[in-house]
Design a protein around this motif. Structure first.
Motif, short mmCIF file in Angstrom:
data_model
loop_
_atom_site.label_atom_id
_atom_site.label_comp_id
_atom_site.label_asym_id
_atom_site.label_seq_id
_atom_site.Cartn_x
_atom_site.Cartn_y
_atom_site.Cartn_z
N ALA A 68 -23.03 26.05 4.76
CA ALA A 68 -24.22 26.79 5.19
C ALA A 68 -23.89 28.14 5.81
CB ALA A 68 -25.04 25.96 6.18
N THR A 69 -22.61 28.45 5.99
CA THR A 69 -22.23 29.71 6.62
C THR A 69 -21.62 30.66 5.59
OG1 THR A 69 -19.99 28.98 7.19
CG2 THR A 69 -21.74 28.51 8.78
N PHE A 70 -21.51 31.92 5.98
CA PHE A 70 -20.79 32.89 5.17
C PHE A 70 -19.29 32.61 5.24
CE2 PHE A 70 -24.74 35.24 5.90
CZ PHE A 70 -25.00 35.72 4.63
N ALA A 71 -18.57 33.13 4.28
CA ALA A 71 -17.11 33.03 4.30
C ALA A 71 -16.55 34.17 5.15
CB ALA A 71 -16.56 33.09 2.88
N SER A 72 -15.26 34.16 5.32
CA SER A 72 -14.56 35.19 6.08
C SER A 72 -14.74 36.56 5.43
CB SER A 72 -13.07 34.86 6.14
OG SER A 72 -12.51 34.93 4.84
N LEU A 73 -14.44 37.61 6.20
CA LEU A 73 -14.47 38.96 5.62
C LEU A 73 -13.47 39.08 4.48
CD1 LEU A 73 -14.84 41.37 8.68
CD2 LEU A 73 -16.50 40.92 6.87
#
Length: 405
Positions: A200-205
């Motif tokens: 449910a979250t974004f991945a790392s930069l």
């Protein structure tokens, strides 16, 4: 003599506070002792490069199949170009370059022979058993199908590398657990039950720069290959203001330049402009977000690494041109139909008699498998094939093999 780890250089300058820290990784599914000479993200990158799946990319289609000529991009050369751009972006934003490069190098592992044509064909055949998704297949390869290590299947990559592989295009589920772009492929759900990748979250930069590097790479090299093939012309590029401006700039500076050099001068300017646009936008987003750690990036309300509004419009215009002029060109569609037939024939043959897979290491077990499990294993076998191997096997099993040119 004793190795002095503290005197070693790990190839990374000072990282930003929001960068992924290889010394604070969430670890691997199967715990391993760390290396005294490489960070965990370096080890991931190196493991990826040494796989069979990586080597196979050299004979897998990007857009134009190998029979069309040796100078067109393959899935391998595309991957290398993506990795170069991802590393450049990571360095500019002071991220972990090894993680960004690793995600870029592994992102296309799950692609079938014959590019998206093969993926579409496999998805259709496997639809009764959950379908086929190249991203989920990449995860299967690095967590199960590569058999190299004595203590585990797959590569046992770090949580961060696997997260980047699965989520580099953004979260897969919403806050209620529903799939954002449709149902989450079962292989991803199965792995997350063992090693939660926080869908449910974004991945790392680092994963985000790898994702946009993919767009930059194929937006550029598909134009280059399209011009080489004759499906695109310079007049067609004039319809896109961004490209028309680049052509005027090159033409004014180098009047009478031969076409191959003219093309390269356009392409290098296109990559530079897109990369600089991404860096500028990311810097602006970071100033607003003011993240204090990598977790702040994952929990942000929006993607951090993206194009500006104007470059996003250019991105859409280029993709529309490529779709209309190349991907759906009648000649390309004819080849796609023949490629799909090859994979369909092989799938049906292997489902009817799995022993025809010859050296496939599941043959001894496949007789007792249920139909869905057998279908998935046949799909794994076909997805791992190169274009050339698929054609060779088809010629061995069938009297006639469709032409792919």
């Amino acid at each position: 003599m004793t190795l002095d780890r503290h005197a070693l250089g790990f190839g990374a300058g000072e990282r930003a506070i929001f960068a992924s820290d290889p010394w604070a990784s969430r670890g691997r599914l199967y715990p391993e002792t760390g290396s005294p000479t490489r960070s965990d993200f370096q080890r991931d990158r190196d493991r990826i490069v040494h796989t069979t799946a990586f080597r196979r990319l050299k004979h897998k289609t990007q857009v134009f199949i190998a029979a069309d000529g040796d100078h067109y991009r393959t899935r391998l050369t595309h991957t290398i170009e993506v990795a170069q751009i991802a590393r450049a972006l990571a360095r500019a934003l002071r991220l972990d370059e090894d993680l960004a490069e690793g995600v870029a190098l592994v992102h296309d592992f799950g692609h079938t022979p014959f590019g998206h044509t093969g993926e579409d064909a496999l998805h259709e055949m496997l639809e009764p058993y959950g379908g086929f998704d190249h991203n989920a297949q990449s995860l299967r390869i690095v967590t199960k199908l590569e058999r190299r290590y004595a203590e585990f299947d797959g590569l046992n990559l770090t949580w961060e590398s696997l997260e980047g592989l699965v989520k580099h295009n953004g979260p897969l589920i919403d806050a209620e657990g529903q799939g954002i772009r449709g149902p989450v492929p079962q292989p991803i759900l199965d792995y997350c039950a063992l090693h939660d990748l926080e869908l449910a979250t974004f991945a790392s930069l680092e994963a985000q720069v790898a994702a946009i590097a993919d767009d930059i790479a194929y937006n550029t090299h598909d134009i280059d290959d399209g011009l080489r093939s004759g499906y695109l012309t310079f007049d067609m590029l004039e319809d896109i203001p961004f490209l028309a401006g680049l052509m005027r700039e090159v033409g004014d500076r180098y009047p009478g330049l031969e076409p191959s050099r003219f093309t390269h001068e356009i392409m290098r300017r296109q990559i530079t402009a897109m990369v600089e646009d991404v860096i500028t936008v990311a810097q602006d987003h970071l100033k607003t977000l003011r993240p204090q750690c990598a977790a702040d990036i994952r929990n942000a309300a929006r993607v951090t690494v993206t194009f500006s509004d104007s470059m996003s419009m250019t991105d859409r215009q280029i993709k529309n041109m490529l779709m209309t002029r190349i991907y759906r060109h009648p000649d390309v569609m004819r080849v796609r139909a023949n490629a799909a037939r090859i994979l369909t024939d092989l799938y049906q043959a292997y489902m009817a008699d799995p022993k025809q897979m010859q050296k496939h290491y599941w043959i001894d077990q496949i007789a007792g498998m249920s139909e869905p499990v057998k279908a998935r294993h046949v799909g794994d076998y076909l997805a791992g094939m190169t274009d050339t191997y698929a054609v060779t096997v088809h010629k061995r099993l069938f009297d006639q093999t469709p032409e792919l040119r």
